[in-house]
Design a protein around this motif. Structure first.
Motif, PDB file in Angstrom:
ATOM      1  N   GLY A 167      63.088 -20.591  86.479  1.00  0.00           N
ATOM      2  CA  GLY A 167      63.642 -21.759  85.803  1.00  0.00           C
ATOM      3  C   GLY A 167      62.470 -22.193  84.826  1.00  0.00           C
ATOM      4  O   GLY A 167      62.642 -22.923  83.964  1.00  0.00           O
ATOM      5  N   LEU A 168      61.371 -22.213  85.413  1.00  0.00           N
ATOM      6  CA  LEU A 168      60.140 -23.036  84.879  1.00  0.00           C
ATOM      7  C   LEU A 168      59.889 -22.662  83.564  1.00  0.00           C
ATOM      8  O   LEU A 168      59.571 -23.642  82.625  1.00  0.00           O
ATOM      9  N   PRO A 169      59.641 -21.432  83.167  1.00  0.00           N
ATOM     10  CA  PRO A 169      59.043 -21.081  81.656  1.00  0.00           C
ATOM     11  C   PRO A 169      59.976 -21.828  80.642  1.00  0.00           C
ATOM     12  O   PRO A 169      59.313 -22.714  79.824  1.00  0.00           O
ATOM     13  N   LEU A 170      61.103 -21.387  80.541  1.00  0.00           N
ATOM     14  CA  LEU A 170      62.219 -22.292  79.648  1.00  0.00           C
ATOM     15  C   LEU A 170      62.039 -23.603  79.804  1.00  0.00           C
ATOM     16  O   LEU A 170      62.036 -24.319  78.823  1.00  0.00           O
ATOM     17  N   ALA A 171      62.151 -24.020  80.953  1.00  0.00           N
ATOM     18  CA  ALA A 171      61.932 -25.561  81.355  1.00  0.00           C
ATOM     19  C   ALA A 171      61.006 -26.179  80.529  1.00  0.00           C
ATOM     20  O   ALA A 171      60.666 -27.203  79.924  1.00  0.00           O
ATOM     21  N   ILE A 172      59.618 -25.522  80.698  1.00  0.00           N
ATOM     22  CA  ILE A 172      58.238 -26.144  80.114  1.00  0.00           C
ATOM     23  C   ILE A 172      58.447 -25.877  78.673  1.00  0.00           C
ATOM     24  O   ILE A 172      57.985 -26.904  77.969  1.00  0.00           O
ATOM     25  N   TRP A 173      58.952 -24.819  77.950  1.00  0.00           N
ATOM     26  CA  TRP A 173      59.112 -24.547  76.805  1.00  0.00           C
ATOM     27  C   TRP A 173      59.911 -25.796  76.158  1.00  0.00           C
ATOM     28  O   TRP A 173      59.751 -26.348  75.028  1.00  0.00           O
ATOM     29  N   LEU A 174      61.167 -26.018  76.910  1.00  0.00           N
ATOM     30  CA  LEU A 174      61.895 -26.907  76.072  1.00  0.00           C
ATOM     31  C   LEU A 174      61.410 -28.134  76.012  1.00  0.00           C
ATOM     32  O   LEU A 174      61.401 -29.141  75.190  1.00  0.00           O
ATOM     33  N   LEU A 175      60.916 -28.751  77.162  1.00  0.00           N
ATOM     34  CA  LEU A 175      60.332 -30.031  77.513  1.00  0.00           C
ATOM     35  C   LEU A 175      58.908 -30.340  76.298  1.00  0.00           C
ATOM     36  O   LEU A 175      58.855 -31.087  75.871  1.00  0.00           O
ATOM     37  N   LYS A 176      58.280 -29.227  76.368  1.00  0.00           N
ATOM     38  CA  LYS A 176      57.021 -29.368  75.385  1.00  0.00           C
ATOM     39  C   LYS A 176      57.490 -29.648  73.942  1.00  0.00           C
ATOM     40  O   LYS A 176      56.972 -30.499  73.354  1.00  0.00           O
ATOM     41  N   GLY A 177      58.723 -29.054  73.692  1.00  0.00           N
ATOM     42  CA  GLY A 177      59.185 -29.161  72.237  1.00  0.00           C
ATOM     43  C   GLY A 177      59.735 -30.699  71.893  1.00  0.00           C
ATOM     44  O   GLY A 177      59.404 -31.326  70.954  1.00  0.00           O
ATOM     45  N   PHE A 178      60.021 -31.250  73.106  1.00  0.00           N
ATOM     46  CA  PHE A 178      60.386 -32.613  73.271  1.00  0.00           C
ATOM     47  C   PHE A 178      59.109 -33.509  73.044  1.00  0.00           C
ATOM     48  O   PHE A 178      59.086 -34.272  72.154  1.00  0.00           O
ATOM     49  N   TYR A 179      58.224 -33.340  73.729  1.00  0.00           N
ATOM     50  CA  TYR A 179      57.007 -34.151  74.063  1.00  0.00           C
ATOM     51  C   TYR A 179      56.233 -34.016  72.507  1.00  0.00           C
ATOM     52  O   TYR A 179      55.782 -34.883  72.131  1.00  0.00           O
ATOM     53  N   ASP A 180      56.317 -32.856  71.936  1.00  0.00           N
ATOM     54  CA  ASP A 180      55.606 -32.394  70.691  1.00  0.00           C
ATOM     55  C   ASP A 180      56.208 -33.563  69.555  1.00  0.00           C
ATOM     56  O   ASP A 180      55.574 -33.896  68.645  1.00  0.00           O
ATOM     57  N   ASN A 181      57.332 -33.757  69.705  1.00  0.00           N
ATOM     58  CA  ASN A 181      58.283 -34.886  68.745  1.00  0.00           C
ATOM     59  C   ASN A 181      57.986 -36.379  69.136  1.00  0.00           C
ATOM     60  O   ASN A 181      58.657 -37.001  68.302  1.00  0.00           O
ATOM     61  N   ILE A 182      57.417 -36.532  70.208  1.00  0.00           N
ATOM     62  CA  ILE A 182      57.468 -37.892  70.607  1.00  0.00           C
ATOM     63  C   ILE A 182      55.970 -38.395  69.935  1.00  0.00           C
ATOM     64  O   ILE A 182      55.110 -37.683  70.261  1.00  0.00           O
ATOM     65  N   PRO A 183      55.938 -39.511  68.803  1.00  0.00           N
ATOM     66  CA  PRO A 183      54.709 -39.729  68.390  1.00  0.00           C
ATOM     67  C   PRO A 183      53.777 -39.996  69.148  1.00  0.00           C
ATOM     68  O   PRO A 183      54.148 -41.035  70.159  1.00  0.00           O
ATOM     69  N   ILE A 184      52.440 -39.652  69.218  1.00  0.00           N
ATOM     70  CA  ILE A 184      51.403 -39.933  70.387  1.00  0.00           C
ATOM     71  C   ILE A 184      50.823 -41.429  70.159  1.00  0.00           C
ATOM     72  O   ILE A 184      50.490 -41.963  70.909  1.00  0.00           O
ATOM     73  N   GLN A 185      51.149 -42.065  68.766  1.00  0.00           N
ATOM     74  CA  GLN A 185      50.590 -43.378  68.653  1.00  0.00           C
ATOM     75  C   GLN A 185      51.366 -44.367  69.522  1.00  0.00           C
ATOM     76  O   GLN A 185      51.075 -45.421  69.758  1.00  0.00           O
ATOM     77  N   LEU A 186      52.519 -43.912  69.958  1.00  0.00           N
ATOM     78  CA  LEU A 186      53.259 -44.855  71.008  1.00  0.00           C
ATOM     79  C   LEU A 186      52.291 -44.984  72.374  1.00  0.00           C
ATOM     80  O   LEU A 186      52.331 -46.024  72.829  1.00  0.00           O
ATOM     81  N   GLU A 187      51.964 -43.756  72.798  1.00  0.00           N
ATOM     82  CA  GLU A 187      50.962 -43.952  73.834  1.00  0.00           C
ATOM     83  C   GLU A 187      49.672 -44.627  73.470  1.00  0.00           C
ATOM     84  O   GLU A 187      49.223 -45.324  74.578  1.00  0.00           O
ATOM     85  N   GLN A 188      49.285 -44.272  72.499  1.00  0.00           N
ATOM     86  CA  GLN A 188      47.963 -44.812  72.080  1.00  0.00           C
ATOM     87  C   GLN A 188      48.175 -46.547  72.159  1.00  0.00           C
ATOM     88  O   GLN A 188      47.352 -46.954  72.619  1.00  0.00           O
ATOM     89  N   ALA A 189      49.415 -47.083  71.616  1.00  0.00           N
ATOM     90  CA  ALA A 189      49.451 -48.444  71.436  1.00  0.00           C
ATOM     91  C   ALA A 189      49.385 -48.884  73.093  1.00  0.00           C
ATOM     92  O   ALA A 189      48.991 -49.847  73.429  1.00  0.00           O
ATOM     93  N   ALA A 190      50.037 -48.241  73.776  1.00  0.00           N
ATOM     94  CA  ALA A 190      50.191 -48.776  75.212  1.00  0.00           C
ATOM     95  C   ALA A 190      48.880 -48.715  75.998  1.00  0.00           C
ATOM     96  O   ALA A 190      48.607 -49.554  76.727  1.00  0.00           O
ATOM     97  N   ARG A 191      48.100 -47.539  75.707  1.00  0.00           N
ATOM     98  CA  ARG A 191      46.624 -47.592  76.260  1.00  0.00           C
ATOM     99  C   ARG A 191      45.807 -48.745  75.608  1.00  0.00           C
ATOM    100  O   ARG A 191      44.938 -49.447  76.430  1.00  0.00           O
TER     101      ARG A 191
END
Lengths: 294, 313
Positions: A167-191
């Protein structure tokens, strides 16, 4: 003159357009028929008595529909019911445990593959994806030896550990696609506001990636629920069996009880189909992001 | 002098240093990698090792004897090897071809908005979710030589006089099993391609239409090139899945009749768990592994092309 050409053009465009459209509709009708027929026949057969199923020509609709096959499978007092319910429970436990572990392991890995640029990232990511390429049979003998050594033969632990990996490979692949689309600025602002990296991840990124986590969970659950080869090889004790292997046992012991078998396959299909239909938009979306963006 | 010092200070860190600097990052991937190592790297190593030994049926590893490449020559010398290989190729090729074509057709037909589209998509996805065990038994029942629905339907429609004996017949068994497999996995191609279709720019299609391109030309010159990447990945994944199928042949025919549906995987399983010829089965697995790694190379290449593009952008 020019108006004539324009209307002719439009007429031509409309007819050729309609031709394709009708072709598409016919194709869809054929495809839906092809898809539905086996499922419909499974359901219809499961409502027949053993006698009614063994007729030629077949009763396309049972003359005396009955739910007896289902009662028999779900009745905890009978032997058949006891076995079936136990297999069902085993399947639920193995699938849920696999799913929870898969999410716990896949979320941080996918996040790291998406955000961090550590050496070996690309290599590791593709190594993970290549797991898709390995046939289960290659792993059977060595994993059987490994499980024997770990004392896990005939336990659900052997299945959960094994299912986790495919299950892991596809799970990681799917999730990575999601994280790639979340703007990194959101985390930077939080930091900047004083959050630690983990807090930024946990309070900002995690909630935004819920659809991805849902998609991952469905995928792991369905994979574990339907898995057959390992369960068939690692489990020999009846009380440990999961549904796919249990159903095979049912079939080999009652080879002519087709209505009973169809009722059992129907009951086995219900949880995954319902789960999938309710949550499929997440899954389709996740696959769209994962499959296309990479 | 000064320049040299600066160079030293700003020297690009080497791999070990960068790895050490990003040591915290590895914590995130560690659990996944550890699980993978235990359940993947170890078995692969082990299979390769076993393929050079003769191991007793009891699988007592301390009694295994080194025999070099004998297991490999045994396989190539088997009369059944080439037949099984041809079966595997037919099975893999036609399953992939039909699953892809049906999936592409479905994706195109469902791309346009219409009433009931979501419902139809959901229906078409069900076979992919249903377990292959359930699919095998349902189709086995529909193919039944005496009471099967398909045989009876064909007689009633006047296609044949007698119900066809689909899976007990050496000529029809393999095609019948391919139908089951296509039923099971065309939806996978469908979702992948539906996702791919969303990347086709609408303006480009409209521009092509204005320029007088007909539906086929629009598909061939605009849509299809945009699908190339997803199609490659989809076809590779289908090839791998089909090459590695086990459940459908195993539960419907068990490789029979007379080996007509015996493919590599069922053969390996038979050799290992049926006849306890662990070494030969392992050698077979290694050959399979080499084929899969070749496909895997193309898979990674197809994927990394997309990944590079994304990182530049």
């Amino acid at each position: 003159m020019s108006t004539l050409t324009a209307s002719q053009d439009r007429a031509v465009a409309r007819t050729s357009f309609d031709g394709w459209r009708w072709g598409g509709r016919l194709f869809l009708v054929f495809l839906v028929g092809f898809t539905v027929m086996p499922m419909a026949w499974m359901l219809i057969t499961s409502l027949k008595t053993g006698f009614a199923a063994m007729q030629y020509p077949p009763q396309w609709w049972p003359t005396e529909p009955t739910l007896d096959n289902y009662w028999r499978l779900l009745d905890p007092r009978g032997q058949v019911g006891q076995d079936f319910l136990r297999y069902f429970g085993n399947s639920v436990w193995v699938s849920v445990a696999t799913t929870v572990l898969a999410v716990v392991v896949a979320v941080p890995a996918a996040y790291a593959f998406s955000r961090f640029r550590f050496p070996g990232r690309t290599f590791l990511f593709f190594a993970v994806l290549l797991r898709n390429m390995f046939p289960a049979v290659i792993f059977l003998v060595p994993l059987f030896i490994l499980m024997r050594w770990l004392g896990l033969v005939n336990t659900h632990g052997s299945l959960i550990l094994t299912y986790l990996t495919f299950g892991l490979p596809l799970a990681i692949w799917l999730l990575k696609g999601f994280y790639d689309n979340i703007p990194i600025q959101l985390e930077q602002a939080a930091r900047i506001d004083g959050a630690t990296r983990f807090q930024a991840f946990f309070y900002i990124v995690m909630p935004l990636s819920t659809p991805g986590i849902i998609a991952t969970s469905i995928y792991s659950f369905i994979g574990a629920w339907n898995e057959y080869i390992y369960a068939y090889t690692f489990l020999t004790r009846h009380d440990q069996m999961t549904l796919p292997v249990g159903i095979q046992r049912f079939f080999s012991e009652n080879a002519t009880d087709w209505p009973g078998l169809m009722a059992a396959t129907f009951l086995m299909s219900v949880p995954v189909v319902v789960l999938f239909l309710v949550l499929q938009r997440y899954f389709v979306r996740a696959l769209a992001e994962g499959a296309v963006k990479h | 002098m000064r320049g040299r010092q600066l160079d030293e200070v700003y020297r690009k860190p080497n791999v070990a240093e960068r790895a050490w600097q990003s040591r915290a990052d590895y914590l995130y991937v560690m659990p996944a990698i550890v699980v993978m190592l235990v359940v993947i790297a170890y078995p692969v190593y082990y299979t390769i090792e076993l393929s050079f030994f003769k191991t007793p049926p009891s699988l007592q590893l301390k009694d295994k004897i080194f025999i070099g490449f004998d297991n490999y020559t045994t396989i190539l010398g088997q009369a059944s090897f080439w037949k099984v290989t041809v079966n595997t190729l037919i099975w893999t090729f036609f399953s992939t071809l039909f699953a892809f074509v049906l999936g592409l057709g479905a994706a195109l037909a469902l791309h346009r908005e219409f009433v009931g589209r979501a419902f139809l998509r959901a229906i078409l996805l069900i076979p992919w979710v249903v377990s292959a065990v359930a699919a095998s038994y349902v189709w086995k029942w529909m193919y039944h030589s005496d009471f099967g629905a398909i045989g009876a339907l064909m007689v009633q429609l006047g296609v044949t006089d007698q119900p066809i004996n689909f899976i007990d017949n050496t000529t029809t068994a393999l095609p019948s099993l391919i139908v089951i497999n296509v039923w099971k996995e065309f939806s996978f191609a469908m979702i992948m391609l539906m996702a791919g279709l969303q990347t086709v720019p609408e303006q480009l299609l409209r521009a092509a239409k204005v320029d007088g391109a007909n539906a086929w030309q629009r598909f061939w010159h605009v849509t299809f090139p945009h699908l190339a990447g997803v199609s490659t990945v989809t076809i590779l994944l289908l090839l791998v899945t089909n090459f590695n199928s086990f459940i459908i042949p195993w539960l419907t025919t068990g490789g029979g009749p007379a080996g007509a549906t015996d493919i590599w995987i069922t053969q390996i399983y038979q050799l290992a768990f049926g006849r306890q010829r662990w070494g030969v089965a392992a050698a077979y697995s290694v050959l399979l592994f080499l084929i899969m790694m070749t496909l895997g190379y193309f898979y990674v290449r197809a994927l990394s092309r997309g990944d590079d593009k994304r990182e530049v952008a």
